[in-house]
Design an enzyme around this catalytic site. Structure first.
Site, PDB file in Angstrom:
ATOM      1  N   GLU A 266     -33.050  35.075 -59.251  1.00 31.20           N
ATOM      2  CA  GLU A 266     -32.681  33.905 -60.063  1.00 31.20           C
ATOM      3  C   GLU A 266     -33.979  33.350 -60.600  1.00 31.20           C
ATOM      4  O   GLU A 266     -34.814  32.852 -59.840  1.00 31.20           O
ATOM      5  CB  GLU A 266     -31.956  32.873 -59.200  1.00 31.20           C
ATOM      6  CG  GLU A 266     -30.590  33.332 -58.742  1.00 31.20           C
ATOM      7  CD  GLU A 266     -29.631  33.603 -59.896  1.00 31.20           C
ATOM      8  OE1 GLU A 266     -29.761  32.968 -60.956  1.00 31.20           O
ATOM      9  OE2 GLU A 266     -28.773  34.486 -59.739  1.00 31.20           O
ATOM     10  N   CYS A 303     -34.788  24.696 -62.452  1.00 33.55           N
ATOM     11  CA  CYS A 303     -34.498  25.891 -63.248  1.00 33.55           C
ATOM     12  C   CYS A 303     -33.459  25.580 -64.310  1.00 33.55           C
ATOM     13  O   CYS A 303     -33.347  26.287 -65.292  1.00 33.55           O
ATOM     14  CB  CYS A 303     -34.003  27.003 -62.334  1.00 33.55           C
ATOM     15  SG  CYS A 303     -32.716  26.443 -61.234  1.00 33.55           S
TER      16      CYS A 303
HETATM   17  P1  NAP Z   1     -42.790  31.889 -57.534  1.00 35.24           P
HETATM   18  O1  NAP Z   1     -44.189  31.491 -57.707  1.00 35.24           O
HETATM   19  O2  NAP Z   1     -42.311  33.097 -58.262  1.00 35.24           O
HETATM   20  O3  NAP Z   1     -42.573  32.075 -55.954  1.00 35.24           O
HETATM   21  C1  NAP Z   1     -41.360  32.509 -55.369  1.00 35.24           C
HETATM   22  C2  NAP Z   1     -41.659  33.463 -54.210  1.00 35.24           C
HETATM   23  O4  NAP Z   1     -42.073  34.726 -54.735  1.00 35.24           O
HETATM   24  C3  NAP Z   1     -42.777  33.018 -53.275  1.00 35.24           C
HETATM   25  O5  NAP Z   1     -42.453  33.456 -51.968  1.00 35.24           O
HETATM   26  C4  NAP Z   1     -43.981  33.763 -53.810  1.00 35.24           C
HETATM   27  O6  NAP Z   1     -44.978  34.002 -52.836  1.00 35.24           O
HETATM   28  C5  NAP Z   1     -43.355  35.076 -54.216  1.00 35.24           C
HETATM   29  N1  NAP Z   1     -44.077  35.756 -55.277  1.00 35.24           N
HETATM   30  C6  NAP Z   1     -44.369  35.251 -56.514  1.00 35.24           C
HETATM   31  N2  NAP Z   1     -44.991  36.186 -57.246  1.00 35.24           N
HETATM   32  C7  NAP Z   1     -45.100  37.296 -56.478  1.00 35.24           C
HETATM   33  C8  NAP Z   1     -45.651  38.602 -56.679  1.00 35.24           C
HETATM   34  N3  NAP Z   1     -46.225  38.944 -57.823  1.00 35.24           N
HETATM   35  N4  NAP Z   1     -45.591  39.483 -55.656  1.00 35.24           N
HETATM   36  C9  NAP Z   1     -45.019  39.146 -54.477  1.00 35.24           C
HETATM   37  N5  NAP Z   1     -44.489  37.933 -54.231  1.00 35.24           N
HETATM   38  C10 NAP Z   1     -44.520  37.023 -55.214  1.00 35.24           C
HETATM   39  O7  NAP Z   1     -41.790  30.729 -57.983  1.00 35.24           O
HETATM   40  P2  NAP Z   1     -41.870  29.165 -57.634  1.00 35.24           P
HETATM   41  O8  NAP Z   1     -43.092  28.591 -58.284  1.00 35.24           O
HETATM   42  O9  NAP Z   1     -41.687  28.961 -56.218  1.00 35.24           O
HETATM   43  O10 NAP Z   1     -40.603  28.547 -58.347  1.00 35.24           O
HETATM   44  C11 NAP Z   1     -40.621  28.007 -59.638  1.00 35.24           C
HETATM   45  C12 NAP Z   1     -39.858  28.913 -60.596  1.00 35.24           C
HETATM   46  O11 NAP Z   1     -38.604  29.228 -60.026  1.00 35.24           O
HETATM   47  C13 NAP Z   1     -39.548  28.303 -61.943  1.00 35.24           C
HETATM   48  O12 NAP Z   1     -39.787  29.239 -62.953  1.00 35.24           O
HETATM   49  C14 NAP Z   1     -38.064  27.970 -61.862  1.00 35.24           C
HETATM   50  O13 NAP Z   1     -37.398  27.938 -63.101  1.00 35.24           O
HETATM   51  C15 NAP Z   1     -37.575  29.057 -60.976  1.00 35.24           C
HETATM   52  N6  NAP Z   1     -36.380  28.671 -60.261  1.00 35.24           N
HETATM   53  C16 NAP Z   1     -35.223  29.330 -60.534  1.00 35.24           C
HETATM   54  C17 NAP Z   1     -34.053  28.949 -59.904  1.00 35.24           C
HETATM   55  C18 NAP Z   1     -32.767  29.654 -60.214  1.00 35.24           C
HETATM   56  O14 NAP Z   1     -31.808  29.452 -59.495  1.00 35.24           O
HETATM   57  N7  NAP Z   1     -32.693  30.465 -61.231  1.00 35.24           N
HETATM   58  C19 NAP Z   1     -34.058  27.911 -58.971  1.00 35.24           C
HETATM   59  C20 NAP Z   1     -35.260  27.283 -58.688  1.00 35.24           C
HETATM   60  C21 NAP Z   1     -36.418  27.692 -59.356  1.00 35.24           C
HETATM   61  P3  NAP Z   1     -46.127  32.943 -52.488  1.00 35.24           P
HETATM   62  O15 NAP Z   1     -45.539  32.044 -51.467  1.00 35.24           O
HETATM   63  O16 NAP Z   1     -47.216  33.782 -51.979  1.00 35.24           O
HETATM   64  O17 NAP Z   1     -46.476  32.240 -53.775  1.00 35.24           O
END
Ligand code: NAP
Length: 506
Positions: A266, A303
């Site tokens: 998501e 999001c």
């Molecule tokens: P994120 O930076 O992508 O982190 C999410 C998870 O993925 C964390 O555990 C992160 O690890 C891991 N991760 C990120 N990049 C990675 C990679 N290249 N390799 C391995 N693991 C990786 O997202 P966020 O900042 O927490 O959340 C914000 C985003 O989420 C926004 O874009 C928002 O729109 C979206 N969002 C979507 C929804 C939905 O339901 N569609 C809901 C809420 C938020 P680390 O802990 O090491 O960073």
């Protein structure tokens, strides 16, 4: 102020044991002291996955009543830690205590909803084609079908929902309800909150006598932890909530496995709103205020944040002015992490520098805070620059002005996959609304009229997903009872003796 009696131990929960590795990473809370947390390792991931597979041998065959009681017990244990969760969660994320309390209610409600959902049993989708031994020219065997759990599931939560989309969030609740053990990769933005919630789940495991491998939490600190988790041969699906970049990287790893597995990511969305002429003529100022409130709720870190509003050119000036007036008093809000605050500033600069973009409100943001920004661009310029359609995570609004109905439709056709699309319309807009709806229906998981997409109801009819890049699997939802389907697969039982059939099918 954080109660001094709350202290983290900074360890991983691997099948009921709290363990630490040699290395640590330091948390970066929005307020209060930073703490050290043990860094996850590939070896810990392997241990957790093996324990999950072992747990599946019993948990995958547990009764629905047992699993429902387990989900209710997790909810109770989270509630028993309410004060610590609110204080620690607020300190780590900068989200106000009231928001954490609301999110805890939602998280608990989600667990209880799934408990009720599996007690009822309809989700099993049981089918039975009775044997027709006398059928000519060939007899028909006895054929039954039902949904079975797929096996161990990996879960990655998002920074902006430290409870409802995290350690015991919707993905974990849905997987456990289905009968799948869960291995959570902790989010580095809220490791302590994750630790407390893992303690709650561990207490529920003990109370309900579940196999300890049914739940593990491996804290992050290093990217190879997540990579190892999605590539582990015993993991059968991944639930991910987070950024497009992170989600895409992990999705690609899942697809490149020798045995590719489903990755339910998501991701981000700009959630466009289409503001039709009669509605704006009748209540433009009210819609402007509503948009400003939705856009800035929680510093725009949703999001479902409606980042783009499409409006007819001749109505755009007055509307932009009304939105600007509503945005100015909002001021700066704390963001979840320094990285997200930095990305917001870069996103604002990217939009501000786009061809033909006009600045309506430009505010300076701090090191870990965001102030609202509002821009405007013509439909022609927007259609020519794909970057203007990308999500900026934070309180940024872009007004896209359409020359006429045809251009509004062209804009609708050009948007990428979205979690939501919204129409603001009155009776006089019915014709244009009728033309827009079939276009938007192909773009988004949820369509709204005369409302704002922030605030996602957890219920049976909810769809929180959408075509890529809103999610990596447009047939699924991550919110609501339908989300259990992600962790089930249909199994057909042909002529299997009654005594051998699963209890739910016999
Ligand atoms: P994120 O930076 O992508 O982190 C999410 C998870 O993925 C964390 O555990 C992160 O690890 C891991 N991760 C990120 N990049 C990675 C990679 N290249 N390799 C391995 N693991 C990786 O997202 P966020 O900042 O927490 O959340 C914000 C985003 O989420 C926004 O874009 C928002 O729109 C979206 N969002 C979507 C929804 C939905 O339901 N569609 C809901 C809420 C938020 P680390 O802990 O090491 O960073």
């Amino acid at each position: 102020m954080l109660d001094k009696s709350f202290q983290p131990h900074g360890k991983h929960l691997i099948a009921g044991e709290w363990v630490a590795t040699d290395a640590t990473f330091r948390s970066a809370p929005a307020s209060g002291e930073p703490h050290d947390f043990s860094v996850g390792t590939v070896a810990l991931v392997d241990q957790a996955c093996k324990a999950a597979e072992e747990a599946f041998l019993s948990y995958g065959y547990s009764s629905r009543a047992e699993r429902a009681a387990f989900l209710d017990a997790i909810a109770d244990e989270i509630e028993a830690r309410a004060e610590a969760i609110t204080q620690v969660g607020s300190s780590e994320t900068g989200l106000p205590p009231g928001r954490l309390e609301g999110e805890r209610g939602r998280t608990i409600g989600q667990l209880r909803l799934f408990a009720q959902h599996i007690r009822n049993g309809e989700y099993l989708d049981r089918r039975h084609d009775v044997a027709l031994p006398d059928r000519k020219p060939a007899p028909r065997p006895d054929i039954r079908m039902m949904q079975r759990p797929i096996g161990p599931v990996a879960v990655f939560g998002a920074s902006n929902f430290p409870l409802a989309f995290s350690t015991a969030g919707g993905d974990t609740a849905a997987a456990l309800a289905a009968g799948c053990p869960v291995v959570v990769k902790g989010h580095s933005a809220h490791p302590w909150t994750g630790e407390i919630v893992a303690e709650a789940i561990s207490a529920a495991v003990a109370r309900c006598g579940m196999h300890k491998g049914v739940f593990s939490l491996v804290q992050g600190g290093r990217r190879d932890v997540g990579h190892a988790l999605v590539q582990h041969p015993l993991i059968k699906a991944v639930g991910f909530t987070g950024s497009l970049a992170g989600g895409r990287a992990l999705f690609d790893l899942c697809a490149a496995r020798p045995d590719p597995i489903p990755f339910f990511g998501e991701l981000g969305s700009v959630n466009p709103m289409f503001l039709l002429p009669s509605a704006i003529a009748a209540r433009g100022a009210e819609i402007a205020k509503g948009w400003a409130a939705s856009l800035t709720m929680g510093a725009g870190q949703f999001c479902t944040n409606p980042g783009i509003a499409v409006i007819m050119q001749d109505q755009a000036g007055a509307f932009a002015e009304a939105v600007q007036q509503a945005l100015v008093p909002v001021g700066a809000q704390v963001m979840l992490t320094d990285g997200i605050a930095e990305a917001y500033k870069k996103g604002c600069a990217r939009i501000a520098g786009g061809p033909g973009v006009g600045k309506v409100l430009v505010s300076e943001s701090g090191q870990r805070s965001a102030s609202p920004n509002l821009f405007t661009v013509s439909g022609t310029d927007w259609l020519a620059d794909a970057e203007l359609a990308e999500e900026v995570f934070g309180p940024l609004g872009l007004i896209v002005t359409a020359q006429d109905a045809e251009q509004m439709l062209a804009i609708a056709r050009n948007i990428e996959g979205q979690l939501t699309c919204t129409l603001h319309l009155d009776a006089g807009d019915a014709d244009l609304g009728r033309r827009l709806l079939p276009v938007l229906e192909r773009k988004a998981g949820r369509l709204l009229a005369n409302g704002y997409p922030t605030g996602v109801e957890v219920c049976d009819a909810m769809v929180h997903g959408g075509p890529y890049p809103a999610s990596t699997n447009f047939g699924a939802t991550s919110v609501g009872t339908l989300s259990i389907r992600r962790f089930l697969r249909p199994v057909c039982y042909q002529n299997i003796p009654e005594a051998l059939l699963p209890v739910d099918l016999a």
